[in-house]
Design a protein around this motif. Structure first.
Motif, PDB file in Angstrom:
ATOM      1  N   UNK A  84      27.963  32.772  -5.277  1.00  0.00           N
ATOM      2  CA  UNK A  84      27.546  32.648  -6.674  1.00  0.00           C
ATOM      3  C   UNK A  84      26.269  31.845  -6.872  1.00  0.00           C
ATOM      4  N   UNK A  85      25.736  31.244  -5.811  1.00  0.00           N
ATOM      5  CA  UNK A  85      24.556  30.378  -5.946  1.00  0.00           C
ATOM      6  C   UNK A  85      23.561  30.654  -4.829  1.00  0.00           C
TER       7      UNK A  85
ATOM      8  N   UNK B 286      29.866  15.929   3.359  1.00  0.00           N
ATOM      9  CA  UNK B 286      30.575  16.579   2.250  1.00  0.00           C
ATOM     10  C   UNK B 286      29.648  17.521   1.486  1.00  0.00           C
ATOM     11  N   UNK B 287      28.399  17.099   1.299  1.00  0.00           N
ATOM     12  CA  UNK B 287      27.430  17.957   0.600  1.00  0.00           C
ATOM     13  C   UNK B 287      27.191  19.241   1.404  1.00  0.00           C
ATOM     14  N   UNK B 288      26.997  19.109   2.693  1.00  0.00           N
ATOM     15  CA  UNK B 288      26.784  20.273   3.548  1.00  0.00           C
ATOM     16  C   UNK B 288      28.006  21.184   3.527  1.00  0.00           C
ATOM     17  N   UNK B 289      29.190  20.605   3.565  1.00  0.00           N
ATOM     18  CA  UNK B 289      30.437  21.372   3.511  1.00  0.00           C
ATOM     19  C   UNK B 289      30.509  22.174   2.212  1.00  0.00           C
ATOM     20  N   UNK B 290      30.155  21.532   1.095  1.00  0.00           N
ATOM     21  CA  UNK B 290      30.243  22.203  -0.198  1.00  0.00           C
ATOM     22  C   UNK B 290      29.277  23.359  -0.345  1.00  0.00           C
ATOM     23  N   UNK B 291      28.029  23.137   0.011  1.00  0.00           N
ATOM     24  CA  UNK B 291      27.021  24.186  -0.212  1.00  0.00           C
ATOM     25  C   UNK B 291      27.031  25.243   0.895  1.00  0.00           C
ATOM     26  N   UNK B 292      27.773  24.995   1.974  1.00  0.00           N
ATOM     27  CA  UNK B 292      27.922  25.992   3.032  1.00  0.00           C
ATOM     28  C   UNK B 292      29.127  26.896   2.799  1.00  0.00           C
ATOM     29  N   UNK B 293      29.966  26.540   1.842  1.00  0.00           N
ATOM     30  CA  UNK B 293      31.174  27.301   1.563  1.00  0.00           C
ATOM     31  C   UNK B 293      30.828  28.723   1.113  1.00  0.00           C
ATOM     32  N   UNK B 294      31.463  29.742   1.689  1.00  0.00           N
ATOM     33  CA  UNK B 294      31.147  31.132   1.313  1.00  0.00           C
ATOM     34  C   UNK B 294      31.288  31.411  -0.175  1.00  0.00           C
TER      35      UNK B 294
END
Length: 199
Positions: free
Chosen positions: A49-50, A36-44
Motif C-alpha cells: 500500500x505504500x 523496528x523501523x526496518x521491520x515495519x517498512x519491509x513488511x509485505x
C-alpha cells in the motif's frame, strides 16, 4: 556542521499518552528503533500500500530514514511517533503528522502497524490520540488521511476515528513498488470543529 546535526535531531514535539499507548519520538541512534523501523517498512503488507520516495532496504537506509524524520521534526514540518505499548514499551508501529502547514493549519496523517501487533485496535487508538493532539495542542484546523483505493482496512479505521470519506483523488500516489505509475487515493478529512471521538 556538528552543531547543525545536533539541532536537527532534537524533537520539538511532546510524547503523547492515552488509550493504553505511548507515542514517543523515534530514535535514530537506538539500534532497536532502527530495527523496528526496518521491520515495519519491509513488511509485505506495508509495501503493498505504500511506496516510499527513498527505499529502506537495510539498517543503514533505515537509520538514514529516521534521521531525515528527526530533521523534519526539528523544522516543525513533521511529527513522527513510535507507537508503543504504555505498559511494557513494546514497539507496535508508527504514526506521523506530516507536511504540516502552519499557515493554513493543515497536515496529513499516516500510520502503519507491525504485523505482530495487528488486530488489537492499535491503529485506531494511535490515530485518535495523534489527531486530538494535532487539532488541539498543535493548533491545526484540518487533518487529511489518504490511502490507496482498495485499502479497506485503512478506510474503516479512518471512518472509526472521525475521518469521513471526502472523495477520490485520481492518480495521486505511486503504484506499489513503482515510481513510474500511479493509482487513485481515497481521501478522508477531519477538522477541529468535528465532534470528539469516543473509544
Amino acid at each position: 556542521m556538528a552543531h547543525i546535526r545536533e539541532r536537527s535531531l532534537q524533537h520539538p514535539f511532546p510524547e503523547l499518552n492515552g488509550h493504553g499507548l505511548r507515542l514517543r519520538p523515534w530514535d535514530a541512534d537506538a539500534d532497536s528503533d532502527v530495527t523496528d523501523w526496518l521491520h515495519g517498512v519491509s513488511d509485505p503488507e506495508f509495501q503493498r500500500w505504500n511506496t516510499p520516495l527513498r527505499p529502506v532496504t537495510d539498517v543503514t537506509s533505515a537509520r538514514d530514514s529516521l534521521r531525515s524524520r528527526a530533521e523534519s521534526a526539528a523544522d516543525g514540518v513533521s511529527a513522527s511517533f513510535c507507537v508503543t505499548d504504555a505498559a511494557d514499551g513494546t514497539t507496535l508501529g508508527h504514526i506521523g503528522v506530516n507536511d504540516i502547514d502552519h499557515v493554513i493549519r493543515v497536515a496529513r496523517v499516516g500510520y502503519w502497524i507491525l504485523p505482530e501487533a495487528r488486530g488489537r485496535g492499535v491503529a485506531t487508538r494511535a490515530l485518535v490520540l495523534a489527531a486530538h493532539w494535532a487539532l488541539t495542542d498543535l493548533g491545526l484546523h484540518r487533518l487529511e488521511l489518504g490511502h490507496a483505493l482498495g485499502h479497506d482496512a485503512s478506510c474503516r479505521i479512518a471512518e472509526r476515528c472521525g475521518f469521513p470519506a471526502e472523495g477520490t483523488l485520481r492518480g495521486a500516489m505511486f503504484e506499489a513498488g513503482r515510481q513510474d505509475a500511479f493509482r487513485d487515493v481515497h481521501l478522508h478529512g477531519r477538522v477541529a470543529t468535528d465532534p470528539e471521538v469516543q473509544l
